[in-house]
Design a protein around this motif. Structure first.
Motif, PDB file in Angstrom:
ATOM      1  N   LYS A  64      -2.287  -7.817  -5.661  1.00  0.00           N
ATOM      2  CA  LYS A  64      -1.198  -8.553  -6.301  1.00  0.00           C
ATOM      3  C   LYS A  64       0.148  -7.905  -5.999  1.00  0.00           C
ATOM      4  O   LYS A  64       0.315  -6.697  -6.148  1.00  0.00           O
ATOM      5  N   GLY A  65       1.070  -8.722  -5.556  1.00  0.00           N
ATOM      6  CA  GLY A  65       2.407  -8.238  -5.238  1.00  0.00           C
ATOM      7  C   GLY A  65       2.566  -7.748  -3.809  1.00  0.00           C
ATOM      8  O   GLY A  65       3.688  -7.587  -3.344  1.00  0.00           O
ATOM      9  N   ARG A  66       1.463  -7.493  -3.119  1.00  0.00           N
ATOM     10  CA  ARG A  66       1.530  -7.038  -1.731  1.00  0.00           C
ATOM     11  C   ARG A  66       1.091  -8.101  -0.744  1.00  0.00           C
ATOM     12  O   ARG A  66       1.602  -8.181   0.365  1.00  0.00           O
ATOM     13  N   PHE A  67       0.095  -8.882  -1.126  1.00  0.00           N
ATOM     14  CA  PHE A  67      -0.464  -9.907  -0.243  1.00  0.00           C
ATOM     15  C   PHE A  67      -0.076 -11.290  -0.748  1.00  0.00           C
ATOM     16  O   PHE A  67       0.020 -11.519  -1.961  1.00  0.00           O
ATOM     17  N   ASN A  83       1.667  -7.112   3.148  1.00  0.00           N
ATOM     18  CA  ASN A  83       2.795  -6.193   3.205  1.00  0.00           C
ATOM     19  C   ASN A  83       2.434  -4.882   2.527  1.00  0.00           C
ATOM     20  O   ASN A  83       1.476  -4.807   1.757  1.00  0.00           O
ATOM     21  N   THR A  84       3.233  -3.870   2.803  1.00  0.00           N
ATOM     22  CA  THR A  84       3.036  -2.541   2.208  1.00  0.00           C
ATOM     23  C   THR A  84       1.573  -2.114   2.318  1.00  0.00           C
ATOM     24  O   THR A  84       0.922  -1.746   1.333  1.00  0.00           O
ATOM     25  N   LEU A  85       1.055  -2.178   3.519  1.00  0.00           N
ATOM     26  CA  LEU A  85      -0.356  -1.870   3.730  1.00  0.00           C
ATOM     27  C   LEU A  85      -0.649  -0.398   3.487  1.00  0.00           C
ATOM     28  O   LEU A  85       0.184   0.482   3.786  1.00  0.00           O
ATOM     29  N   LEU A  86      -1.833  -0.151   2.958  1.00  0.00           N
ATOM     30  CA  LEU A  86      -2.294   1.186   2.622  1.00  0.00           C
ATOM     31  C   LEU A  86      -3.531   1.519   3.447  1.00  0.00           C
ATOM     32  O   LEU A  86      -4.265   0.599   3.867  1.00  0.00           O
ATOM     33  N   PRO A  87      -3.826   2.782   3.657  1.00  0.00           N
ATOM     34  CA  PRO A  87      -5.047   3.135   4.395  1.00  0.00           C
ATOM     35  C   PRO A  87      -6.303   2.523   3.780  1.00  0.00           C
ATOM     36  O   PRO A  87      -7.232   2.148   4.515  1.00  0.00           O
TER      37      PRO A  87
END
Length: 120
Positions: A64-67, A83-87
């Motif tokens: 939520k909030g990133r995709f 967006n703001t992808l994490l490992p």
């Protein structure tokens, strides 16, 4: 027969963005729900986001909030903007569609998957 073809995966650095697309084709009468799932190594497949034909959306809490999931009904296409992808977003991402074929029988189809790797 209904086929789903995904595209847009790849390697991205942490904090970066990727856009996944999935196009459905074949004997489609209507598509009710389209969705994205993902499966990381050694883990079970999990839901990422869903969107209905009425463009109602649902997201897993971690996304939520990133995709953002969106859909072009006329093209039987679903897009996942990440967006703001994490490992920890590293996984194989799968597209799913549920609907009716032109023979008015239910289908529940999956794409072949596209790899997303988030790493520096």
């Amino acid at each position: 027969q209904v086929q789903l073809v995904e595209s847009g995966g790849g390697l991205v650095q942490p904090g970066g963005s990727l856009r996944l697309s999935c196009a459905a084709s074949g004997s489609i009468f209507s598509i009710n729900t389209m969705a994205w799932y993902r499966q990381a190594p050694g883990k079970q497949r999990e839901l990422v986001a869903t969107i209905t034909s009425g463009v109602s959306t649902n997201y897993a809490d971690s996304e939520k909030g990133r995709f953002t999931i969106s859909r072009v009904n006329a093209k039987n296409t679903v897009v996942l903007q990440m967006n703001t992808l994490l490992p920890e977003d590293t996984a194989v991402y799968y597209c799913n569609a549920v609907g009716l074929t032109t023979r008015i029988s239910r289908f529940d189809s999956w794409g072949q998957g596209t790899q997303v790797t988030v790493s520096s």
